[in-house]
Write an enzyme that holds these catalytic residues in place. Structure first.
Site, short mmCIF file in Angstrom:
data_model
loop_
_atom_site.label_atom_id
_atom_site.label_comp_id
_atom_site.label_asym_id
_atom_site.label_seq_id
_atom_site.Cartn_x
_atom_site.Cartn_y
_atom_site.Cartn_z
N LYS A 98 -4.49 -13.75 3.32
CA LYS A 98 -4.06 -13.70 4.72
C LYS A 98 -4.41 -12.31 5.23
O LYS A 98 -3.95 -11.30 4.70
CB LYS A 98 -2.55 -13.94 4.82
CG LYS A 98 -2.01 -13.76 6.23
CD LYS A 98 -0.51 -13.94 6.30
CE LYS A 98 0.05 -13.21 7.50
NZ LYS A 98 1.51 -13.18 7.52
N GLY A 159 9.29 -10.75 12.79
CA GLY A 159 10.69 -10.39 12.57
C GLY A 159 11.60 -10.55 13.78
O GLY A 159 12.78 -10.22 13.70
N ALA A 185 4.91 -16.03 12.14
CA ALA A 185 5.67 -14.94 12.79
C ALA A 185 6.44 -15.41 14.02
O ALA A 185 5.93 -16.16 14.84
CB ALA A 185 4.78 -13.78 13.19
N GLY A 186 7.66 -14.97 14.08
CA GLY A 186 8.50 -15.23 15.24
C GLY A 186 9.37 -16.46 15.13
O GLY A 186 10.29 -16.65 15.92
N ASN A 207 9.16 -16.26 7.23
CA ASN A 207 9.68 -15.33 6.22
C ASN A 207 11.03 -14.74 6.61
O ASN A 207 12.05 -15.04 6.01
CB ASN A 207 8.66 -14.23 5.93
CG ASN A 207 9.18 -13.24 4.89
OD1 ASN A 207 9.83 -13.63 3.92
ND2 ASN A 207 8.94 -11.96 5.09
N THR A 208 11.03 -13.90 7.68
CA THR A 208 12.25 -13.17 8.02
C THR A 208 13.48 -14.07 8.13
O THR A 208 14.53 -13.77 7.57
CB THR A 208 12.06 -12.41 9.35
OG1 THR A 208 10.98 -11.50 9.19
CG2 THR A 208 13.31 -11.64 9.75
#
Lengths: 257, 372
Positions: A98, A159, A185-186, A207-208
């Site tokens: 990635k 995040g 993301a997001g 992830n976050t």
């Protein structure tokens, strides 16, 4: 849905939730999260991989049946991303990469130009390249041309858990690209993930929201279910939204009688 | 544009009057804002905001977990030399102090590196006093060449350099730099920096910008809390960090919040910063700068540090020696007086790591490597 697998780099993914290894309170939460969510691909920042033998190696916490997606986090330009990708492959992390080139430490926005350059070089070297980008159709078409394996547009800054703030731009990519679009993301809630899948995203990477939850395993499971539901809805070709109410018993229905 | 200009914008600003005018409603309103301006930051630093400490702490914790996860980046200092030409009233390395002056040879650095590496630490911060003759940039480059063999990442905390010198050190493998302004109050600055190059306030103030300009990945700044009025010090530190963040998008900015400890010379703080105020300063900073690293050293007590890691801290030193060497070459040989500052948290690296794990956080030993 058994035949609804996503094929990337020759690998079949029957679970379309991709996950990450950052931000966990401890590495031993990772295998539990993977087991609960069924995620089959997990990204890991090479910068955090510690093969010195003096501390925990994060790779030891990833079961062998889960595909590793090393990322180039920390790279400030294409050259550095390429170097990190080569080191990852040499370290036995496989051919997936990635590309994450970030030159803005505030909003952590990807540098699309450098990402394109790195994608071209690495695709030529036989990597399965998944570039993390700001959703831009022109760029996406170029990424297709230079051999990316999928495109990973951000839904919102890393995040932030703000969901699909770039929805309209991602819809354009989904409509006009032949490569799989993986929203990365997001995504902060399972409902965001479901919405991305309903739109036709091929997968989502979260992830976050999982790693920082009080219970990452249950949260991972919730995301996985949402991804599955969203995918099922997409495949079922559900009715379109309408701005106005549509009566269940139309006024002109008698004309068809 | 230098941060100097931002500082001069506040010349004559009546902080006392501003603080006196802050109401509970102002604090609540500032805390709820999605985008946080300088005056919101100052509002959270006000005495009135001290009554809202829990709410500020909650927000600080949420932002820290969001942006950094439950992780603490670990690093360890290595003092290469205590030769110094400056006369800083609060520092053990003050040129007027009669202490044994040492500078590590490359062979000694290697021995220290071997000893440190055995603790599991992978990010090392090398320090010197300000003495360009004894520890010139070339010496530091040689030191970095040795240390790179043992550590994933090397940072510097030395005297301010020219941009080209920072670039030279970056080329040698340095990833980050730390420089403390000590105080943003020019009058106090002159009063405690009694001699040496460090008397030049502006030269030091612009050092982190020069380092960022040269392409160092991480720049860590900080006040020495206890020298001047702490709320203002924190305010200017935060503005300085934001200035660096917005001027150098590629640079990770971090802030240290050292409180004065006793060092050689018996200097004591003129401004007492109690634990409660300290937590207010730190959590307000976190709300103002959600993505900035916050570094806590072994100056703080073990039990207090362990509490702070859930409130916004992201970087911990541990197992530290604040004398020259001290890991392979015992400090005892150098006499106990030769410390830059007194350590309060004397736990080993393993003990600190275990305490972090006990709080359900992850100690991160490697977050970057110069080879990447």
């Amino acid at each position: 849905m058994a035949d609804d697998a996503l094929i990337l780099g020759g690998v079949r993914f029957t679970n379309r939730l991709f996950t990450g290894t950052g931000k966990f309170a401890s590495n031993d939460q990772i295998p539990a999260m993977l087991a609960a969510s069924g995620s089959q691909m997990i990204t890991v920042a090479l910068r955090r991989v510690d093969q010195s033998g003096r501390a925990e190696n994060i790779l030891d916490f990833i079961p062998k049946n889960v595909t590793l997606l090393p990322n180039t986090s920390g790279a400030r330009d294409a050259e550095q991303a390429v170097r990190i990708a080569r080191i990852a492959r040499a370290a036995g992390c496989g051919d997936f990469i990635k590309i994450e080139v970030i030159t803005d430490m505030q909003m952590l926005m990807p540098d699309n130009w450098e990402t394109l350059k790195a994608t071209e070089i690495l695709a030529r070297e036989g990597f399965v390249v998944l570039p993390y980008v700001l959703p831009d159709l022109t760029l996406a078409k170029r990424l297709e041309d230079v051999g990316a394996a999928a495109i990973m547009p951000l839904g919102a800054p890393i995040g932030t858990n703000r969901g699909l703030e770039t929805k309209m731009l991602i819809e354009l990519l989904i409509a006009h690209c032949r490569l799989p679009i993986i929203v990365d993301a997001g995504i902060g809630r399972p409902s965001h993930a479901a919405a991305a899948m309903e739109m036709g995203a091929a997968a989502v990477l979260v992830n976050t929201a999982i790693a920082t939850a009080a219970d990452p395993a249950s949260t991972g499971r919730a995301f996985s279910l949402a991804v599955e539901a969203g995918r099922m809805a997409f495949l079922a070709d559900m009715a379109a939204e309408s701005a106005t109410a549509q009566a269940s018993s139309p006024l002109t229905g008698f004309l068809d009688d | 544009m230098s941060f100097q200009e931002t500082l001069s914008d506040y010349q004559g600003f009546d902080f006392e009057r501003f603080f006196a005018g802050v109401s509970d409603a102002d604090v609540t309103r500032s805390l709820a804002k999605p985008s946080f301006g300088a005056m919101d930051f100052l509002t959270l630093l006000s005495p009135c905001a001290g009554d809202h400490l829990e709410a500020i702490a909650q927000r600080a914790q949420q932002l820290t977990v969001q942006h950094f996860g439950r992780t603490i980046q670990m690093f360890i200092p290595l003092y290469l030399s205590n030769h110094c030409k400056n006369r800083c009233a609060y520092c053990g390395f003050n040129v007027s102090n009669e202490i044994p002056r040492l500078v590590l040879s490359l062979a000694e650095i290697e021995r220290e590196a071997e000893a440190i590496a055995r603790t599991g630490m992978q990010h090392v911060l090398i320090l010197t006093g300000e003495d360009r003759r004894t520890t010139p940039p070339e010496y530091l480059c040689d030191a970095v060449a040795v240390l790179k063999k043992y550590f994933a990442s090397v940072s510097i905390e030395i005297y301010p350099l020219h941009t080209e010198e920072y670039a030279q050190l970056k080329a040698a493998g340095v990833d980050g730099m730390t420089v403390f302004q000590e105080t943003y109050d020019p009058v106090v600055y002159k009063a405690v920096h009694l001699g040496g190059k460090k008397r030049d306030f502006a030269w030091r103030l612009d050092a982190p910008a020069r380092a960022a300009e040269a392409g160092l990945r991480t720049v860590n700044i900080g006040p020495l809390l206890g020298l001047a009025e702490p709320r203002r010090e924190m305010f200017f530190t935060g503005l300085h960090a934001r200035y660096l963040e917005t001027s150098y998008l590629q640079t990770e900015v971090a802030v240290s919040l050292p409180r004065i400890n006793e060092a050689e010379g018996g200097f004591s703080a003129t401004q007492n910063v109690g634990d409660r105020l300290f937590v207010q300063l730190m959590t307000a900073l976190r709300v103002f700068l959600p993505r900035a690293g916050i570094t806590l050293s072994t100056r703080e007590r073990a039990a207090f540090r362990d509490r702070l890691l859930t409130l916004g801290a992201t970087r911990f030193s541990a197992g530290s020696s604040t004398g020259v060497g001290g890991y392979a070459i015992p400090i005892k040989q150098q006499t106990d007086s030769a410390l830059q500052f007194e350590i309060t948290d004397a736990r080993s690296v393993d003990e600190v790591a275990a305490a972090i794990v006990a709080r359900r956080y992850q100690p991160v030993f490697k977050d970057w490597e110069a080879a990447l």
